[in-house]
Design an enzyme around this catalytic site. Sequence first.
Site, PDB file in Angstrom:
ATOM      1  N   GLU A 268       0.836  -1.207   0.000  1.00  0.00           N
ATOM      2  CA  GLU A 268       0.000   0.000   0.000  1.00  0.00           C
ATOM      3  C   GLU A 268       0.873   1.261   0.000  1.00  0.00           C
ATOM      4  O   GLU A 268       0.507   2.271  -0.602  1.00  0.00           O
ATOM      5  CB  GLU A 268      -0.955  -0.001   1.198  1.00  0.00           C
ATOM      6  N   HIS A 271       1.590   2.279  -3.466  1.00  0.00           N
ATOM      7  CA  HIS A 271       0.475   3.057  -4.033  1.00  0.00           C
ATOM      8  C   HIS A 271       0.514   4.500  -3.533  1.00  0.00           C
ATOM      9  O   HIS A 271       0.328   5.444  -4.300  1.00  0.00           O
ATOM     10  CB  HIS A 271      -0.866   2.442  -3.607  1.00  0.00           C
ATOM     11  N   GLU A 297      -0.623  -0.377  -9.752  1.00  0.00           N
ATOM     12  CA  GLU A 297      -0.238  -1.653  -9.157  1.00  0.00           C
ATOM     13  C   GLU A 297       1.243  -1.948  -9.392  1.00  0.00           C
ATOM     14  O   GLU A 297       1.881  -2.629  -8.583  1.00  0.00           O
ATOM     15  CB  GLU A 297      -1.124  -2.762  -9.732  1.00  0.00           C
TER      16      GLU A 297
END
Lengths: 503, 503
Positions: A268, A271, A297
């Site tokens: 995460e 991201h 991604e």
Amino acid sequence: MKWRDDLRQLDKEIVLLAHSMAILGWDQETYMPRKAIGERAEQLALLQGICHDKIVDPRWQDAFESMGIEDVNRFPVEGLSDDQALLREAFRRYQKEAALSKDLVMAISRQTSLSQAKWAEAKKARNYSIFEPELKKLFALVKEKAETIGYQENIYDALLDDYEPYMTLKELEKVFDDFKGPLKDLFFKICDQKSDIPHDFLHLPFSVEKQKKLNKEVLNQLKFPFERARLDESEHPFTTTLGMDDVRITTHFHEEYFPAAFFGTVHEAGHALYELGIDSRWAESVIADGVSLGVHESQSRLWENIVFRGKSYWQGYYPELSKIYPENFKDVRVDQFYKAINRVEPSLIRIEADELSYNLHIIIRFELEKRLFAGDIDTKDLPEAWNKAYKDSLGIMPSHNSEGVLQDIHWSMGAFGYFPTYSLGNLYSAQIYHKMKQDISDLEQDIANRKFDKMVQWLGQNIHQYGKFYRAKDLMKKATGEDLNPKYFMNYLNQKFGEIYGL
Amino acid sequence: MKWRDDLRQLDKEIVLLAHSMAILGWDQETYMPRKAIGERAEQLALLQGICHDKIVDPRWQDAFESMGIEDVNRFPVEGLSDDQALLREAFRRYQKEAALSKDLVMAISRQTSLSQAKWAEAKKARNYSIFEPELKKLFALVKEKAETIGYQENIYDALLDDYEPYMTLKELEKVFDDFKGPLKDLFFKICDQKSDIPHDFLHLPFSVEKQKKLNKEVLNQLKFPFERARLDESEHPFTTTLGMDDVRITTHFHEEYFPAAFFGTVHEAGHALYELGIDSRWAESVIADGVSLGVHESQSRLWENIVFRGKSYWQGYYPELSKIYPENFKDVRVDQFYKAINRVEPSLIRIEADELSYNLHIIIRFELEKRLFAGDIDTKDLPEAWNKAYKDSLGIMPSHNSEGVLQDIHWSMGAFGYFPTYSLGNLYSAQIYHKMKQDISDLEQDIANRKFDKMVQWLGQNIHQYGKFYRAKDLMKKATGEDLNPKYFMNYLNQKFGEIYGL
């Protein structure tokens, strides 16, 4: 130009509303009291409706007409101006949204909130029938939306375009076809191995307090900017952007398996670094967003798999880790640890799968989605079709639906066409890493020393800063010098797992 | 009726937007990353603007005109229908908002977010000059707003009406004048006492972990419905309503003084029980709100002071408390503890003041606000005027502005005219408690046993359920049988503190 002030203000309002909705959504997943779900759905639906009105405001149409804008693919790549990029993306957004009635938009928003709540309940109860009626309604609405927006060849094009803009099913299938075969070959070769990799030491009690400190430590290694970002807990980990200076990630702690939260967090964080790295001149504009979920991604996968599941990192950091959990790792050497966290096996849960078989999980979902939208199967057939696909592809079957069809949140959010972007992310990430390695000398040494500055900078310069300025395919070509090519990912897998398994 | 469907939908959207803003506001105070403040202000200003448009939607005007609605005070009290109550409150809201331009509303919203952030910074730095420029701008905007809305006699009427609807400065001053004298007499009598009450044992280390458990325990005693509510931490404790089933309170832990968080929590819980007790038939309507801040405060004060600082409660619960902190209380008897938590003294911090001198803190702020709006003093004069008032009224002076003019969040939020409602709350609470005691047999015994069901039920039936259905003064008359009468509060104070101080 007149449109600049007027439309940029309108664009800004759309983004401010989207971020406001993101706050409501984040809260729903993290802290909201259980019974508030009904009104939260109403709040989100109302904001969605207001946002819709601004996206299809007639001033957009007037501007597009007066400027003769008719096709998003007719914009130049070289010499694209800021204004052109903004208009291209605003036009794309307008076209999609104008095709939909406000009623449909609000119905989808409302149904999404409800389906998501029922999914969580069903997953807890391991009971698909709690979820199915709400999924059925949502599926019908998503299908209606796709039909209304339209597509050139296949309804799946319209779905995919929401997550991987400008990509068609045909292009996607070509890429997947190129690596499906070699991927399965490698997977079967590994499965055919006689001896398994020892990994019991990963499945021991890991104090959650220590896991929390460890997660914070790894985020500090990445210089995760806590003054612009947060880490919280939720059932399913996610990243969400609440503002140009407010990007939040979540993780989920497993008391007997530390890799889940650790790799989830760096995933995460990848991201989040992307969102946090977009040039501030795009703040609160349609450009201030990841270019596609596949590229998004690629950023999470690059950190999670290539860097943090890589040999260099653990050669540097394993001594520290084994000090944090001395009991768990006292008889484990770094090479054993490295092999264990990269162990390949047929498994049921996508987010816990190794990075190789992970792609088989994706292909199963992708094929199910295509059949669902082709009308070959119905939502009520999903558990059976799911289980059969797992049997066929991976040779194993879920013992209940929570480790099968109920495991992922995506369909409960109406996100059909989303899953393939995870594998696209893997493909992009290997190609990007290949180029980055050419550009940064001593990259692996930096990783061993937990010095990520140059990498973050390279990614910022070549990927992050642009947001949606270039289309994904143009960005990839600019950043890596060629079109998306699955060979980089297969080379990466063959080398890494060839070494681990002595193939 | 046509208006029912159409306007109730519009009304619902206004409330949904208000609750959405409450979510953004709650997040800002609890979890938001520091640097997100700029965009959060933009988000709130945008939503405020959208909300404004709905409040002044021409359909309201049409409805009011066609029904001949011209004056909020001409609605009946007896036999008031649901529709009439909704129209009365919608008309009140419309009149106030229609007087304002959207630009002014948005400017206030934006300035409020910024001023609040600067206040927090200034308070931390003990430096008023960090805050003053933003306060000055906000003050000018609030003044412009009051002038634009208009008033009958005094600009303060327009301010007060936002917090204590339908009450005028004249009415307020009459009430305050009635109890100011007796209050000061009692205070000075106590200050003249030779011997002080021992209270050192309250100022010892109290583990925050244990405080958290204690707070949860007391909320459980109140049957605080965690499926519809939350407790979090923030710099300044508050209660906010994010939905009919989502009411959140915050507290702030002091490591060396447990009463701050304990009484703060039960105070906010009193507010929350009010919001949670409004009849669900008013859900998402203008009626679903506390009738006035004074009555709201009566609910928090009743629990905080009358119940939880009362003798009965601690006679029952002190043995448990002293088990939680055995070190701190090992030589302290319940009567000593009871006296210590009710000790009266001249003090600098309003929210830490005893319930008697608390009202002197309020009167100081009230007088400063009147002078500010009369133009007798300017925002830059506030620290000096503040310090002088404390010297005159309480005989003490702040050593820096963070324990003086910077201590409260209110002015940084543009909330002028708010402070008096705290004292109104004290007055209301004593009158309500007097009546409740007549209606519930063995009330004090229930409190000693931590059985609050009957009290919560009584308050629900007589106060909470109505929301804004009745005006505050009508509600008080209905619930207690007479108009607001300060004698109940003075009787309560004289009896309680007469006994404690042996007067």
